[in-house]
Design a protein around this motif. Structure first.
Motif, mmCIF file in Angstrom:
data_model
loop_
_atom_site.group_PDB
_atom_site.id
_atom_site.type_symbol
_atom_site.label_atom_id
_atom_site.label_comp_id
_atom_site.label_asym_id
_atom_site.label_seq_id
_atom_site.Cartn_x
_atom_site.Cartn_y
_atom_site.Cartn_z
ATOM 1 N N UNK A 1 0.853 -1.193 0.000
ATOM 2 C CA UNK A 1 0.000 0.000 0.000
ATOM 3 C C UNK A 1 0.887 1.241 0.000
ATOM 4 N N UNK A 2 0.318 2.306 -0.519
ATOM 5 C CA UNK A 2 1.106 3.552 -0.586
ATOM 6 C C UNK A 2 1.049 4.250 0.763
ATOM 7 N N UNK A 3 1.891 3.773 1.661
ATOM 8 C CA UNK A 3 1.861 4.294 3.027
ATOM 9 C C UNK A 3 2.304 5.743 3.099
ATOM 10 N N UNK A 4 3.009 6.201 2.107
ATOM 11 C CA UNK A 4 3.516 7.569 2.193
ATOM 12 C C UNK A 4 2.380 8.589 2.161
ATOM 13 N N UNK A 5 1.255 8.198 1.581
ATOM 14 C CA UNK A 5 0.154 9.166 1.492
ATOM 15 C C UNK A 5 -0.433 9.436 2.882
ATOM 16 N N UNK A 6 -0.853 8.383 3.630
ATOM 17 C CA UNK A 6 -1.318 8.704 4.984
ATOM 18 C C UNK A 6 -0.227 9.291 5.855
ATOM 19 N N UNK A 7 1.028 8.867 5.618
ATOM 20 C CA UNK A 7 2.112 9.446 6.422
ATOM 21 C C UNK A 7 2.233 10.937 6.140
ATOM 22 N N UNK A 8 2.135 11.297 4.870
ATOM 23 C CA UNK A 8 2.223 12.726 4.521
ATOM 24 C C UNK A 8 1.029 13.498 5.081
ATOM 25 N N UNK A 9 -0.144 12.879 5.028
ATOM 26 C CA UNK A 9 -1.330 13.541 5.572
ATOM 27 C C UNK A 9 -1.192 13.767 7.076
ATOM 28 N N UNK A 10 -0.702 12.734 7.760
ATOM 29 C CA UNK A 10 -0.526 12.873 9.207
ATOM 30 C C UNK A 10 0.483 13.970 9.515
ATOM 31 N N UNK A 11 1.546 14.018 8.718
ATOM 32 C CA UNK A 11 2.545 15.067 8.933
ATOM 33 C C UNK A 11 1.927 16.446 8.697
ATOM 34 N N UNK A 12 1.109 16.561 7.662
ATOM 35 C CA UNK A 12 0.463 17.843 7.369
ATOM 36 C C UNK A 12 -0.474 18.259 8.502
ATOM 37 N N UNK A 13 -1.222 17.283 9.012
ATOM 38 C CA UNK A 13 -2.152 17.602 10.094
ATOM 39 C C UNK A 13 -1.392 18.029 11.345
ATOM 40 N N UNK A 14 -0.292 17.345 11.613
ATOM 41 C CA UNK A 14 0.511 17.735 12.772
ATOM 42 C C UNK A 14 1.061 19.143 12.575
ATOM 43 N N UNK A 15 1.505 19.443 11.368
ATOM 44 C CA UNK A 15 2.006 20.792 11.083
ATOM 45 C C UNK A 15 0.885 21.816 11.219
ATOM 46 N N UNK A 16 -0.312 21.427 10.775
ATOM 47 C CA UNK A 16 -1.444 22.349 10.883
ATOM 48 C C UNK A 16 -1.735 22.658 12.350
ATOM 49 N N UNK A 17 -1.660 21.636 13.190
ATOM 50 C CA UNK A 17 -1.891 21.875 14.618
ATOM 51 C C UNK A 17 -0.871 22.862 15.172
ATOM 52 N N UNK A 18 0.395 22.625 14.801
ATOM 53 C CA UNK A 18 1.432 23.523 15.295
ATOM 54 C C UNK A 18 1.226 24.939 14.761
ATOM 55 N N UNK A 19 0.913 25.035 13.468
ATOM 56 C CA UNK A 19 0.761 26.357 12.854
ATOM 57 C C UNK A 19 -0.420 27.110 13.458
ATOM 58 N N UNK A 20 -1.545 26.416 13.653
ATOM 59 C CA UNK A 20 -2.717 27.081 14.230
ATOM 60 C C UNK A 20 -2.442 27.512 15.664
ATOM 61 N N UNK A 21 -1.797 26.646 16.413
ATOM 62 C CA UNK A 21 -1.474 27.013 17.795
ATOM 63 C C UNK A 21 -0.586 28.247 17.806
ATOM 64 N N UNK A 22 0.383 28.260 16.882
ATOM 65 C CA UNK A 22 1.283 29.403 16.811
ATOM 66 C C UNK A 22 0.524 30.664 16.398
ATOM 67 N N UNK A 23 -0.347 30.513 15.391
ATOM 68 C CA UNK A 23 -1.094 31.676 14.884
ATOM 69 C C UNK A 23 -2.002 32.241 15.968
#
Lengths: 279, 494
Positions: free
Chosen positions: B462-484
């Motif tokens: 399975x193309x595990x990189x896709x959910x891995x990339x999504x999870x990374x993006x979501x984690x970044x979004x959490x950090x970015x929103x908290x920072x903003x």
């Protein structure tokens, strides 16, 4: 019974010594040229020849002696030198400490009375039809206290309409307006009174709200519910709004503005208001 | 789908618990809306943003749960690549007349498959030098069309048809090929993870080399051949010079006699030969075998004396050596004088084991038993750790003989091919030192396939990189929103 603040007699005494003119009866001030000031109600309105219908007591005897003709001096109505109190009794005022509100109003009324300045008070509500009460002479603030005690805080605020209504009914040119000013329609720049004193009674929202969370805010005047997230950012933003309101009130022309909270020190406010009144 | 829903519900449970806890803590106040309405009424987007600020953490957690649940369920699946058509490129596929062989039939059948449009073509074959099974792409050669017989002739010139191991198809299944079709005449196994297109298998009459060894008693070499497919004739040929056809050995060099199930062939000289039966020509090599060893040390010299009958191969013979205790002996395998001989080290000082009997490798003793010394008491790098009981065993020289043969075969076979010459069904590989090695198809190519086995290919990755990339993006979004939001709190203050 709401009593004036304990410091009021001392303030009145000190202010009387400092400003003798203010202590004089209005009738004396009106007739003494030394107390006549340009642009005030003590100004001479006109000098005309005596007519039969005039009161002989109004003849200027000195002019008669010099010119051998009877002249009468007309002064503006001294009744305009009093102060009109306008008390906000809308529902939102329940948030402010009622005792502090009452003490502020009664103390100011007592001080003005002690200084010989006539006071009439009005409470405005949703109907914007102020109920007028005239205080007795020389520091008798019981009527004002009774008026305040009989007041119930309810209804919506429309400060502008209330001020206009009062201006139509009152001969006084000075207005002491007591309110929280949480009325988006009120514009302090459009004052109907030549001299306005705004006493902003503030109950800080941050003191009521938790540090963060979801809030359901009921407007005490309209009963409407507002759901709002609340956290440090929201608190900071709300304080910015309050600050903007304060600036708006302070920057209005011919207006003095003081913000009081329930625990605020009121003596400084009394003194500052009297200073402005006498200036 | 129900599995996904259950998994998602489980993952959302803590998120929902946190969210509801926050909602339960909602507080009701009485306060004028004047200063709230100014901002609430601006835009719906701003309102949404403000809502998001309270719930963004839970919302992103829910999204993370969704991604994890989907990933656990195999989302996203492998890419839908075109089908992979694989042709069994083994010797048995080439049996028959051109045009009617299994390999021709395989190409024709696969070309007629509805999935042939855009399909990739592969050859499942055996590398002649390494012996490993490889899957080689041949789309350009096969998909373009052309007569299968001609095509096979061209491909076979450079890709000898030896054996085919279907487990090598795993390299295709891992690269997300869903439709893998193997056309093979060895379809006697159960195929899991790929599709098997069975083809008829033609019997091959062949003579399979069973054992080729030096006959020290009679002189020369003896080779045994097994008859397969009903072969009745055997001819031994020698490969000709480069580019020439094989030729018959000179008179008296080869004698063939029938034996049980096959033939016994006597060869007078070592070298490369070709065993030609009716349908098959298999290369084989009669190796010179071990040379006369030399001995170092009393025991090894005595043991080397036992093999004095071996011919002297000019320094290519192995060296038998005693190892003084404590020495590191195996270093040992270094050639003597650079001639390629091996070194076999013996430690004869170890006592017998007391707790358990340690036996020599049965393959080394050809089934006989030989007790050895206790491990760890002698030099650990020694080839033979002998004990007094070992020395009493009359079969002890057999171990040395087998070891000498192995070393000789290893030395002869360990070379880098500098030339490859096609020879019948297989080829000869020549080394720089003159060594020659015969590469022939495995014996299974000449026998009926054994049924009952199973070949399982791994599932496409399975193309595990896709959910891995999504999870990374979501984690970044959490950090970015908290920072903003933290920055907004600082800048919007009075």
């Amino acid at each position: 019974m709401i009593l004036p603040d304990a410091a009021c007699p001392a303030i009145a005494a000190a202010f009387s010594r400092r400003a003798v003119r203010a202590f004089l009866p209005a009738s004396v001030r009106a007739r003494e040229p030394m107390f006549r000031r340009s642009g005030s109600s003590f100004d001479l309105k006109a000098i005309r020849e005596y007519q039969g219908s005039d009161d002989p007591r109004s003849i200027d005897w000195r002019l008669l002696a010099r010119t051998d003709r009877a002249y009468v001096k007309e002064f503006r109505d001294e009744a305009g030198e009093g102060v009109a109190f306008l008390l906000d009794s809308s529902g939102s005022m329940e948030l402010f400490d009622r005792a502090a509100y009452g003490s502020l109003v009664v103390s100011l009324g007592w001080l003005l009375g002690a200084l010989g300045i006539a006071v009439e008070a009005a409470v405005f509500d949703e109907a914007c039809s102020p109920r007028m009460t005239r205080l007795g002479r020389r520091g008798d603030a019981r009527a004002l206290a009774s008026l305040f005690e009989a007041t119930e805080f309810r209804g919506r605020t429309d400060i502008g309409r209330a001020v206009n209504a009062l201006r139509r009914r009152s001969a006084f040119r000075r207005l002491f307006l007591f309110s929280d000013f949480l009325d988006p329609r009120f514009d302090p720049r459009r004052q109907r009174f030549p001299d306005t004193f705004l006493f902003q009674l503030r109950a800080p929202f941050a003191a009521l709200a938790p540090l963060e969370g979801e809030l359901e805010i009921e407007d005490p005047e309209t009963g409407e519910l507002l759901r709002a997230p609340w956290d440090a950012a929201e608190a900071a933003r709300y304080e910015a709004q309050e600050e903007a309101l304060r600036r708006k009130l302070s920057s209005a022309p011919r207006t003095g503005h003081w913000t009081l909270e329930a625990e605020s020190e009121r003596e400084a406010v009394y003194w500052a208001a009297l200073e402005r009144l006498h200036a | 789908m129900p599995e996904f829903a259950g998994r998602l519900a489980l993952l959302l449970l803590p998120v929902a618990a946190l969210l509801f806890t926050g909602l339960l803590r909602r507080q009701r106040l009485r306060y004028p809306h004047a200063l709230f309405l100014g901002r609430e009424g601006r835009t719906a987007g701003l309102l949404l943003f403000r809502r998001l600020r309270l719930f963004y953490d839970a919302a992103i957690d829910a999204l993370i749960a969704l991604v994890i649940a989907a990933a656990l369920g195999g989302w996203p699946g492998p890419r839908e690549l075109p089908a992979a058509f694989v042709v069994d490129w083994s010797r048995s596929m080439a049996e028959g007349f051109p045009g009617s062989r299994a390999v021709d039939l395989a190409i024709r059948s696969l070309r007629a498959d509805p999935r042939a449009e855009g399909a990739s073509w592969y050859l499942l074959r055996q590398d002649p030098l390494s012996g490993e099974a490889v899957v080689e792409e041949a789309t350009a050669a096969i998909a373009g069309g052309g007569d299968p017989a001609s095509l096979v002739a061209v491909l076979r010139a450079t890709r000898p048809m030896l054996g085919a191991d279907p487990s090598a198809l795993a390299s295709l299944s891992r690269t997300a090929r869903r439709d893998i079709v193997l056309a093979s005449d060895s379809a006697s196994y159960e195929a899991l993870g790929f599709e098997l297109l069975p083809l008829p298998r033609s019997p091959i009459r062949a003579a399979l080399p069973a054992r080729v060894s030096r006959d020290h008693e009679a002189g020369g070499w003896t080779a045994f051949f097994a008859s397969r497919g009903g072969a009745r004739e055997l001819v031994i040929l020698e490969p000709g010079p480069e580019g020439a056809l094989p030729r018959a050995p000179g008179p008296g060099r080869v004698s063939i006699e029938e034996a049980d199930g096959g033939w016994k062939v006597r060869l007078s000289a070592p070298g490369a030969y070709l065993a030609v039966a009716e349908d098959a020509a298999l290369p084989f090599v009669a190796a010179e075998g071990p040379g006369r060893p030399s001995g170092e040390g009393p025991f090894s010299a005595a043991m080397a004396g036992l093999f004095a009958f071996l011919p002297d191969r000019g320094g290519k013979g192995a060296v038998l050596a005693d190892t003084p205790s404590g020495d590191r002996a195996r270093g040992a395998k270094a050639p003597e004088g650079g001639a390629g001989g091996a070194r076999l080290v013996t430690s004869a000082l170890a006592p017998d084991t007391e707790s358990a009997v340690r036996l020599a490798d049965p393959a080394l003793m050809r089934g006989r038993l030989l007790a050895l010394g206790a491990p760890g008491t002698g030099p650990t790098e020694a080839d033979f750790v002998l004990s007094p009981r070992s020395l009493e065993n009359r079969n002890l020289p057999l171990a040395y003989w087998t070891a000498l043969e192995r070393e000789a075969a290893r030395v002869d076979g360990d070379f880098e091919a500098v030339k490859i010459s096609s020879a019948g069904d297989g080829l000869f590989a020549y080394g720089s030192g003159g060594q020659v090695r015969a590469v022939a198809p495995p014996a299974s190519e000449y026998e009926e396939a054994t049924p009952g086995s199973r070949v399982v290919l791994p599932s496409p990755e399975a193309r595990r990189w896709i959910p891995a990339a999504l999870l990374a993006l979501l984690a970044l979004a959490k950090l970015a929103l908290a920072h903003a939001f933290a920055r907004a709190a600082k800048t919007s203050g009075p």
